[in-house]
Motif scaffolding. Structure first.
Motif, PDB file in Angstrom:
ATOM      1  N   HIS A   1       2.305   6.591  -4.637  1.00  0.00           N
ATOM      2  CA  HIS A   1       1.167   6.385  -5.520  1.00  0.00           C
ATOM      3  C   HIS A   1       1.509   5.252  -6.491  1.00  0.00           C
ATOM      4  O   HIS A   1       2.678   5.064  -6.849  1.00  0.00           O
ATOM      5  CB  HIS A   1       0.845   7.649  -6.317  1.00  0.00           C
ATOM      6  CG  HIS A   1       0.297   8.758  -5.481  1.00  0.00           C
ATOM      7  ND1 HIS A   1       1.086   9.536  -4.659  1.00  0.00           N
ATOM      8  CD2 HIS A   1      -0.968   9.230  -5.332  1.00  0.00           C
ATOM      9  CE1 HIS A   1       0.336  10.432  -4.047  1.00  0.00           C
ATOM     10  NE2 HIS A   1      -0.913  10.270  -4.428  1.00  0.00           N
TER      11      HIS A   1
ATOM     12  N   THR B   1      -9.239   6.744  -6.289  1.00  0.00           N
ATOM     13  CA  THR B   1      -8.468   7.859  -5.762  1.00  0.00           C
ATOM     14  C   THR B   1      -7.157   7.318  -5.185  1.00  0.00           C
ATOM     15  O   THR B   1      -6.885   6.118  -5.236  1.00  0.00           O
ATOM     16  CB  THR B   1      -9.251   8.603  -4.665  1.00  0.00           C
ATOM     17  OG1 THR B   1      -9.592   7.680  -3.614  1.00  0.00           O
ATOM     18  CG2 THR B   1     -10.536   9.194  -5.236  1.00  0.00           C
ATOM     19  N   ALA B   2      -6.340   8.209  -4.625  1.00  0.00           N
ATOM     20  CA  ALA B   2      -5.039   7.822  -4.076  1.00  0.00           C
ATOM     21  C   ALA B   2      -5.195   6.615  -3.145  1.00  0.00           C
ATOM     22  O   ALA B   2      -6.164   6.533  -2.388  1.00  0.00           O
ATOM     23  CB  ALA B   2      -4.425   8.992  -3.321  1.00  0.00           C
ATOM     24  N   PRO B   3      -4.274   5.652  -3.265  1.00  0.00           N
ATOM     25  CA  PRO B   3      -2.968   5.733  -3.927  1.00  0.00           C
ATOM     26  C   PRO B   3      -2.986   5.428  -5.422  1.00  0.00           C
ATOM     27  O   PRO B   3      -1.923   5.345  -6.040  1.00  0.00           O
ATOM     28  CB  PRO B   3      -2.160   4.658  -3.194  1.00  0.00           C
ATOM     29  CG  PRO B   3      -3.173   3.597  -2.912  1.00  0.00           C
ATOM     30  CD  PRO B   3      -4.425   4.348  -2.558  1.00  0.00           C
ATOM     31  N   TRP B   4      -4.157   5.241  -6.020  1.00  0.00           N
ATOM     32  CA  TRP B   4      -4.223   4.840  -7.430  1.00  0.00           C
ATOM     33  C   TRP B   4      -4.233   6.066  -8.329  1.00  0.00           C
ATOM     34  O   TRP B   4      -4.901   7.063  -8.042  1.00  0.00           O
ATOM     35  CB  TRP B   4      -5.468   3.983  -7.685  1.00  0.00           C
ATOM     36  CG  TRP B   4      -5.598   2.880  -6.696  1.00  0.00           C
ATOM     37  CD1 TRP B   4      -6.520   2.764  -5.697  1.00  0.00           C
ATOM     38  CD2 TRP B   4      -4.728   1.748  -6.564  1.00  0.00           C
ATOM     39  NE1 TRP B   4      -6.293   1.631  -4.957  1.00  0.00           N
ATOM     40  CE2 TRP B   4      -5.199   0.979  -5.468  1.00  0.00           C
ATOM     41  CE3 TRP B   4      -3.617   1.284  -7.251  1.00  0.00           C
ATOM     42  CZ2 TRP B   4      -4.592  -0.193  -5.059  1.00  0.00           C
ATOM     43  CZ3 TRP B   4      -3.005   0.121  -6.845  1.00  0.00           C
ATOM     44  CH2 TRP B   4      -3.481  -0.616  -5.765  1.00  0.00           C
ATOM     45  N   ALA B   5      -3.493   5.985  -9.426  1.00  0.00           N
ATOM     46  CA  ALA B   5      -3.477   7.040 -10.437  1.00  0.00           C
ATOM     47  C   ALA B   5      -3.422   6.369 -11.802  1.00  0.00           C
ATOM     48  O   ALA B   5      -2.764   5.333 -11.971  1.00  0.00           O
ATOM     49  CB  ALA B   5      -2.275   7.965 -10.245  1.00  0.00           C
TER      50      ALA B   5
END
Length: 323
Positions: free
Chosen positions: A111, A147-151
């Motif tokens: 992530h 959304t994933a891979p972003w957090a």
């Protein structure tokens, strides 16, 4: 003119986690610092040292379609395993390409925890104050429902929240990064970082340098089966500490639990240490951070505190236990 990723802004260490007026705090993650940029269908993923990471992390490139064009983040690559940050799962990714990288991405997906906004739809945001960059970053995550891979990395100006985050060391949180609310993003040590540390005891099993003045100590703990397992190495000892500990060390006899072992000079390197084995009798107290490998070894060199001749090896927690 072509836009390029800036050099990363850095942080200077501070001895306590006090949140000052006019500053915000963010969790410090146990991962790899990275900068990412998306423009005209091309993804650039660069390490703090400038290494190109995009081929090693196809899951990040695949997720770049969620971002608006001509946008860039600063952040941390992390991998979760069994409810804990697993730094060792990032190890080896640099050498993986193609099908191997895709397999690792599927098995242990990374992530990207974004903690700063460097560019937004073609606008260079590095001259904006942190509070404005942060608000725009939050709006981007909300509007795009990333959304994933972003957090999105949490951020707070509340001291009680900082105190709560400092209890997250069990999942691999390393500490807190502090950022001045009115600061620009510049390649200087304008941020501050506090790393969680604790003291633990271990047994000296070997040293580097002469026995009369050891330079570093190689430390171990016994496992449940009675085997002395290597758990980590100290930073360079002060000369006075080296002389003091030398008087408490004895050369190993013919039989030693680590006979025939080799020890790495550092995490991720193939260089090995020249060591002298000693009788595993002396207990010492050291300062450690929260970074561990999958076996429970300390991933970073630990700091010498003092010898503990009042303790015997049998008094020490078993290998893999934290206390």
């Amino acid at each position: 003119m072509t836009w390029t990723l800036p050099e990363p802004m850095l942080a200077a260490a501070v001895p306590d986690p006090v949140l000052l007026p006019g500053w915000a705090g963010e969790p410090k993650w146990d991962g790899w610092r990275a900068l990412v940029s998306v423009e005209a269908g091309r993804t650039v993923l660069r390490s703090r040292q400038g290494t190109d990471l995009v081929a090693s992390f196809p899951e990040i490139e695949a997720g770049s379609g969620q971002l608006p064009d001509a946008t860039a983040f600063d952040g941390e690559l992390i991998v979760w395993e069994s409810g804990r940050l697993a730094f060792e799962r990032l190890q080896g990714r640099l050498q993986r390409r193609g099908a191997h990288a895709a397999r690792l991405a599927a098995e242990w997906p990374a992530h990207f925890v974004a903690f700063d906004l460097l560019r937004l739809e073609g606008i260079d945001t590095t001259r904006w104050p942190y509070r404005r960059r942060r608000a725009a970053l939050e709006d981007l995550f909300t509007e795009r429902t990333l959304t994933a891979p972003w957090a999105l990395c949490p951020s707070t100006t509340d001291a009680d929240t900082i105190d709560e985050w400092l209890t997250w060391s069990a999942v691999g949180l390393e500490g807190i990064v502090f950022k001045r609310l009115d600061s620009r993003y510049e390649p200087v040590r304008g941020w501050r970082k506090y790393k969680v540390r604790e003291t633990q005891e271990a047994i000296v099993g070997a040293v580097t340098g002469p026995l009369t003045g050891p330079r570093t100590l190689l430390l171990g703990r016994y496992d449940q089966g009675g085997r002395l397992q290597y758990t980590g190495r100290t930073t360079a000892l002060p000369q006075a500490a080296g002389r003091a500990v030398a008087g408490r060390l004895a050369p190993a006899a013919d039989e030693h639990p680590w006979t025939g072992w080799t020890f790495s000079a550092g995490w991720g390197t193939k260089d090995t240490l020249t060591v002298t084995l000693v009788r595993p009798e002396l207990v010492v107290e050291v300062g450690v951070d929260v970074a561990r490998d999958s076996a429970g070894r300390w991933r970073h060199p630990v700091r010498w505190y003092r010898a503990r001749p009042d303790l015997s090896p049998g008094d020490i927690a078993h290998f893999g236990n934290s206390a």
